[in-house]
Design an enzyme around this catalytic site. Structure first.
Site, PDB file in Angstrom:
ATOM      1  N   ASN A 158      27.765  19.723 -19.109  1.00  0.00           N
ATOM      2  CA  ASN A 158      28.830  20.313 -19.922  1.00  0.00           C
ATOM      3  C   ASN A 158      30.209  19.749 -19.593  1.00  0.00           C
ATOM      4  O   ASN A 158      31.100  19.750 -20.446  1.00  0.00           O
ATOM      5  CB  ASN A 158      28.845  21.834 -19.755  1.00  0.00           C
ATOM      6  CG  ASN A 158      28.777  22.257 -18.299  1.00  0.00           C
ATOM      7  OD1 ASN A 158      27.905  21.840 -17.552  1.00  0.00           O
ATOM      8  ND2 ASN A 158      29.708  23.110 -17.896  1.00  0.00           N
ATOM      9  N   GLN A 186      24.129  22.048 -24.007  1.00  0.00           N
ATOM     10  CA  GLN A 186      25.131  21.075 -24.452  1.00  0.00           C
ATOM     11  C   GLN A 186      24.530  19.957 -25.295  1.00  0.00           C
ATOM     12  O   GLN A 186      25.257  19.274 -26.020  1.00  0.00           O
ATOM     13  CB  GLN A 186      25.861  20.476 -23.254  1.00  0.00           C
ATOM     14  CG  GLN A 186      26.912  21.376 -22.649  1.00  0.00           C
ATOM     15  CD  GLN A 186      28.050  21.692 -23.600  1.00  0.00           C
ATOM     16  OE1 GLN A 186      28.297  20.994 -24.574  1.00  0.00           O
ATOM     17  NE2 GLN A 186      28.755  22.779 -23.318  1.00  0.00           N
ATOM     18  N   ALA A 207      23.711  29.038 -29.558  1.00  0.00           N
ATOM     19  CA  ALA A 207      24.097  28.690 -30.931  1.00  0.00           C
ATOM     20  C   ALA A 207      25.547  28.254 -31.056  1.00  0.00           C
ATOM     21  O   ALA A 207      25.873  27.408 -31.895  1.00  0.00           O
ATOM     22  CB  ALA A 207      23.825  29.871 -31.864  1.00  0.00           C
ATOM     23  N   HIS A 208      26.447  28.813 -30.250  1.00  0.00           N
ATOM     24  CA  HIS A 208      27.866  28.509 -30.437  1.00  0.00           C
ATOM     25  C   HIS A 208      28.228  27.090 -30.018  1.00  0.00           C
ATOM     26  O   HIS A 208      29.346  26.635 -30.254  1.00  0.00           O
ATOM     27  CB  HIS A 208      28.746  29.532 -29.701  1.00  0.00           C
ATOM     28  CG  HIS A 208      28.761  29.417 -28.218  1.00  0.00           C
ATOM     29  ND1 HIS A 208      29.879  29.027 -27.515  1.00  0.00           N
ATOM     30  CD2 HIS A 208      27.804  29.655 -27.291  1.00  0.00           C
ATOM     31  CE1 HIS A 208      29.609  29.031 -26.223  1.00  0.00           C
ATOM     32  NE2 HIS A 208      28.355  29.412 -26.065  1.00  0.00           N
ATOM     33  N   CYS A 332      33.274  28.197 -18.322  1.00  0.00           N
ATOM     34  CA  CYS A 332      32.860  29.280 -17.439  1.00  0.00           C
ATOM     35  C   CYS A 332      33.730  29.357 -16.193  1.00  0.00           C
ATOM     36  O   CYS A 332      33.628  30.290 -15.420  1.00  0.00           O
ATOM     37  CB  CYS A 332      31.403  29.090 -17.043  1.00  0.00           C
ATOM     38  SG  CYS A 332      30.298  28.995 -18.460  1.00  0.00           S
TER      39      CYS A 332
END
Length: 391
Positions: A158, A186, A207-208, A332
């Site tokens: 990511n 990712q 999904a996002h 995060c």
């Protein structure tokens, strides 16, 4: 998104696709619980199953083996547990191997005890050490022949965008009776993902990251026989007992629409590598640039870099004031100023890693977005050079 701003933090979350928004709004207007037997409930159930098939198609999986979750974090926590049961090999799963660059949801060991988690190193590019993978599984098989080990390895990082040799690592793990979980959060929708080709047993999605809404993801299994005795969310037996609670049908529908569009647009997404390469070439002309993960296969949309003398937080604030949104690492870890554990694992010096900036393009990005970033960064580089000259 304001028309006066440019969003270049798509690895954190990407723009929701208009077709997904429209489908979600339509779904919210229709009453019915997908667990109900009446006509309204059956109609909602059909929407869930249609979406399940679309999301499964994104990774070449069997829809019957896909469980909807709240996102990638829950999906990985659902899979990574000593309570895995596999009818093809009844031995208990007692140990977890994770690469040194995993997402925090996996790096922490999920539901395995800390003393049962082993970290596999990566090289200076951020690519997992395959010899270390084989050594770990061979050692476990020799020392504990009555037990199994599971490898957790992300498909794409990511922060750096580095793509891991998952198929090769999976083959090594399976040679010694291991299982494999892949965090494809990712990667899905950005590069082709085929679960069978990867050779994994479990795969996590969110999904996002590919144009659906936040708050919905999936855990996919290689075959229906794989099971976990202790689900994360217990309830009324929804999702074949894998996850209790009434399904978020609108979000699931949005995920399905986004997955179908992302699969259709894979070639177009690959062309974002042209923007990434142009951005890095222009940055190299502006100062002493280090691109993290350079030399390894990377996602086409991701550039993770540092410029000597430019502090990440200063750069991000200047970019934000200039109307450009970027990241200084994983979403995060937002608000944290400590060095990235990913870059630490790659052996990057602390004074360089704290300058890390991540630019990530998305399905809605345009060449003008790259132009805007470079215009603002040029001023950052100019001030940095002036400060260096004055010192």
């Amino acid at each position: 998104m304001s028309p006066n701003r440019v969003y270049l933090d798509h690895n954190a979350t990407t723009a929701t696709r208009p077709a997904a928004i429209a489908a979600m709004a339509e779904t919210l207007a229709v009453v019915g619980n997908p667990s109900s037997a009446h006509a309204e409930g059956r109609a909602k159930r059909r929407l869930v199953e249609e979406a399940r098939a679309k999301v499964a198609a994104l990774v070449g999986a069997d829809p019957a083996c896909l469980t909807f979750t709240s996102g990638g974090t829950e999906a990985s926590n659902l899979a990574l547990t000593p309570s895995i049961r596999d009818p093809r090999d009844p031995r208990p799963v007692t140990r977890l191997a994770v690469s040194a660059v995993e997402h925090p949801a996996v790096a922490a060991g999920a539901r395995f005890p800390k003393d049962a988690v082993e970290t596999i190193p990566v090289d200076g590019r951020g690519v997992v050490d395959l010899k270390a993978v084989e050594a770990a599984f061979a050692r476990h098989a020799a020392e504990r022949p009555g037990e199994r080990m599971i490898l957790a390895l992300m498909l794409a990082n990511n922060e750096t965008g580095v793509v891991q040799p998952v198929a090769e690592a999976a083959a090594l793990a399976k040679r010694h009776g291991g299982l494999v979980h892949v965090d494809a959060v990712q990667a899905a929708g950005k590069i082709p993902v085929d679960m069978a080709a990867l050779g994994c047993d479990f795969l996590a999605l969110a999904a996002h990251k590919f144009g659906g809404p936040a708050g919905v993801g999936a855990l996919v299994r290689a075959h229906e026989g794989l099971h976990v005795e202790q689900p994360v969310v217990r309830g009324g037996g929804q999702e074949k007992g894998w996850r209790g609670g009434t399904e978020n049908v609108a979000a699931i529908v949005g995920a399905g629409i986004a997955a179908a569009e992302a699969l259709r647009d894979l070639d177009a997404f690959a062309s974002l590598a042209l923007l990434r390469d142009r951005l890095e070439a222009e940055l190299a002309r502006l100062g002493d640039l280090v691109v993290f993960g350079a030399g390894a296969e990377r996602l086409p949309n991701t550039s993770c870099f540092a410029m000597q003398g430019v502090a990440a937080q200063v750069a991000m604030m200047a970019l934000d004031l200039g109307g450009v949104a970027v990241s200084t690492g994983s979403a995060c870890s937002s608000g944290k100023t400590k060095a990235s554990p990913v870059l630490d694992a790659m052996g990057v010096a602390h004074d360089l890693s704290v300058g890390m900036v991540r630019v990530s393009f998305g399905w809605s990005s345009r060449a003008a977005d790259c132009d805007r970033f470079l215009a603002v960064w040029s001023e950052i580089a100019r001030r940095n050079q002036a400060s260096a000259n004055a010192a």
